[in-house]
Scaffold this motif. Sequence first.
Motif, mmCIF file in Angstrom:
data_model
loop_
_atom_site.group_PDB
_atom_site.id
_atom_site.type_symbol
_atom_site.label_atom_id
_atom_site.label_comp_id
_atom_site.label_asym_id
_atom_site.label_seq_id
_atom_site.Cartn_x
_atom_site.Cartn_y
_atom_site.Cartn_z
ATOM 1 N N ALA A 243 32.820 -57.945 -3.091
ATOM 2 C CA ALA A 243 31.582 -57.224 -3.390
ATOM 3 C C ALA A 243 31.138 -56.348 -2.230
ATOM 4 O O ALA A 243 30.645 -55.229 -2.434
ATOM 5 C CB ALA A 243 30.482 -58.219 -3.750
ATOM 6 N N ALA A 244 31.309 -56.821 -1.003
ATOM 7 C CA ALA A 244 30.892 -56.034 0.163
ATOM 8 C C ALA A 244 31.669 -54.723 0.238
ATOM 9 O O ALA A 244 31.101 -53.667 0.552
ATOM 10 C CB ALA A 244 31.104 -56.845 1.439
ATOM 11 N N GLN A 245 32.949 -54.797 -0.047
ATOM 12 C CA GLN A 245 33.746 -53.569 -0.044
ATOM 13 C C GLN A 245 33.262 -52.597 -1.106
ATOM 14 O O GLN A 245 33.057 -51.406 -0.841
ATOM 15 C CB GLN A 245 35.219 -53.902 -0.319
ATOM 16 N N MET A 246 33.099 -53.107 -2.316
ATOM 17 C CA MET A 246 32.716 -52.228 -3.418
ATOM 18 C C MET A 246 31.318 -51.670 -3.219
ATOM 19 O O MET A 246 31.047 -50.503 -3.536
ATOM 20 C CB MET A 246 32.825 -52.978 -4.748
ATOM 21 N N ALA A 247 30.428 -52.473 -2.673
ATOM 22 C CA ALA A 247 29.062 -51.996 -2.428
ATOM 23 C C ALA A 247 29.071 -50.839 -1.438
ATOM 24 O O ALA A 247 28.406 -49.814 -1.646
ATOM 25 C CB ALA A 247 28.186 -53.137 -1.915
ATOM 26 N N ALA A 248 29.818 -50.992 -0.346
ATOM 27 C CA ALA A 248 29.885 -49.917 0.653
ATOM 28 C C ALA A 248 30.608 -48.698 0.094
ATOM 29 O O ALA A 248 30.255 -47.549 0.409
ATOM 30 C CB ALA A 248 30.594 -50.427 1.904
ATOM 31 N N TYR A 249 31.619 -48.933 -0.708
ATOM 32 C CA TYR A 249 32.390 -47.860 -1.338
ATOM 33 C C TYR A 249 31.503 -46.965 -2.203
ATOM 34 O O TYR A 249 31.623 -45.734 -2.194
ATOM 35 C CB TYR A 249 33.476 -48.514 -2.178
ATOM 36 N N LEU A 250 30.578 -47.577 -2.918
ATOM 37 C CA LEU A 250 29.700 -46.840 -3.828
ATOM 38 C C LEU A 250 28.483 -46.247 -3.130
ATOM 39 O O LEU A 250 27.920 -45.249 -3.588
ATOM 40 C CB LEU A 250 29.233 -47.756 -4.961
ATOM 41 N N GLU A 251 28.067 -46.866 -2.031
ATOM 42 C CA GLU A 251 26.835 -46.460 -1.357
ATOM 43 C C GLU A 251 26.896 -45.003 -0.884
ATOM 44 O O GLU A 251 27.827 -44.591 -0.191
ATOM 45 C CB GLU A 251 26.576 -47.371 -0.157
ATOM 46 N N GLY A 252 25.893 -44.235 -1.279
ATOM 47 C CA GLY A 252 25.832 -42.847 -0.841
ATOM 48 C C GLY A 252 27.006 -41.999 -1.303
ATOM 49 O O GLY A 252 27.325 -40.985 -0.672
ATOM 50 N N ASP A 253 27.667 -42.424 -2.390
ATOM 51 C CA ASP A 253 28.828 -41.708 -2.940
ATOM 52 C C ASP A 253 29.983 -41.608 -1.954
ATOM 53 O O ASP A 253 30.749 -40.628 -1.947
ATOM 54 C CB ASP A 253 28.431 -40.303 -3.408
ATOM 55 N N LEU A 254 30.138 -42.647 -1.112
ATOM 56 C CA LEU A 254 31.268 -42.658 -0.183
ATOM 57 C C LEU A 254 32.586 -42.504 -0.935
ATOM 58 O O LEU A 254 33.490 -41.785 -0.477
ATOM 59 C CB LEU A 254 31.269 -43.961 0.629
ATOM 60 N N TRP A 255 32.720 -43.168 -2.074
ATOM 61 C CA TRP A 255 33.970 -43.125 -2.835
ATOM 62 C C TRP A 255 34.347 -41.698 -3.220
ATOM 63 O O TRP A 255 35.524 -41.335 -3.202
ATOM 64 C CB TRP A 255 33.884 -44.020 -4.072
ATOM 65 N N LEU A 256 33.356 -40.874 -3.512
ATOM 66 C CA LEU A 256 33.619 -39.488 -3.873
ATOM 67 C C LEU A 256 33.964 -38.650 -2.639
ATOM 68 O O LEU A 256 34.858 -37.791 -2.684
ATOM 69 C CB LEU A 256 32.416 -38.898 -4.595
ATOM 70 N N ARG A 257 33.290 -38.910 -1.523
ATOM 71 C CA ARG A 257 33.585 -38.160 -0.296
ATOM 72 C C ARG A 257 35.007 -38.457 0.192
ATOM 73 O O ARG A 257 35.725 -37.542 0.617
ATOM 74 C CB ARG A 257 32.573 -38.509 0.798
ATOM 75 N N LEU A 258 35.403 -39.701 0.138
ATOM 76 C CA LEU A 258 36.752 -40.065 0.565
ATOM 77 C C LEU A 258 37.800 -39.404 -0.323
ATOM 78 O O LEU A 258 38.823 -38.899 0.160
ATOM 79 C CB LEU A 258 36.922 -41.585 0.528
#
Length: 349
Positions: A243-258
């Motif tokens: 959950a910690a990974q996924m939460a950080a991944y989604l936070e502030g659209d990090l997943w899209l920036r990466l």
Amino acid sequence: MQFASDNTAGVAPEIMAALAEANAGPVASYGADPLTGAVVEHLREIFEAPQAAVYLVATGTAANALSCAILTQPWGAIFCHRNAHIEEDECGAPEFYTGGAKLVLVEGAHAKMDPVGLRAAISHTARAGVHNVQRGMVSLTNATEAGTIYTPAEVAALSAVARDYKLPVHMDGARFANALVSLGCTPAEITWKAGVDVLSFGGTKNGCMGVEAVVIFDPARAWEFELRRKRGGHLFSKHRFLAAQMAAYLEGDLWLRLARQANAMATRLSAGIAAMPGASLTHPTQANEVFAAFPRASHRALQAAGASYYLWPFDQSLDGPDAEPLAARMVTSWATTEAEIDAFLAHLG
């Protein structure tokens, strides 16, 4: 010059920091922690699907195989492209977790099924009743194993064929973020609004340490997934670290920036290769994978300089005429830099 796979990249700093933060103190286990609940709600919001069931697993193979298991019976057919990841790279896991379902392979240019081919494959199946494997489900990969992308209209067209035969649709989204940023659509538009029932939502290839989400748009299938996940050995006790990974991944659209960084580097690499004499692209570059052919002499120079990538297919040899083109696959990641791209192109030329 590391282009073997986006799996070779490290963990994004924001995600590594979230893992360290999650390590402080005791937390409820098996997904009963507050962070898991927050991740579920965040993904529901992202997908505009307030009733969706969301579950975390550690690998894409688990996400895909468990998804298939809730969508078809052991005697069912899983219709997928001949080059789908579930066909080429999962060691029979979908067949294993479904208890014996059969992958029925569909052709199509650049690793994409087309509606005509899919309809032909489905209509050809189960013509002799009990003597045959039965029609089970459809699975498509977005982005594909050729680095190409299904648009929402293309997903909807395939889903419409599936619906004609009352079949559910699964999307393998190991590189879902890369497809999404390339398309510029919403997550809902490329999934449930286009007819997808279950999505394997990737994180590992895009900066996470090891986490994937299974998003089930029909919550009636949720309990079976929970049981299969536990029975298959994929329910983490210390679930907070997923959950910690996924939460950080989604936070502030990090997943899209990466994903945008990975895609931009693939575009830069693709353009550079296409401009080289004697080189050509073998598939369109639409996400973060580049497929190209260039002279054997260039391959030798690149590998002597330490470049890491795969000849594609693998059975080509570096022994032979210098000018003969050999096909290869190069994959960029969130961590790829312009300097790496430019060094690769310098040795290629």
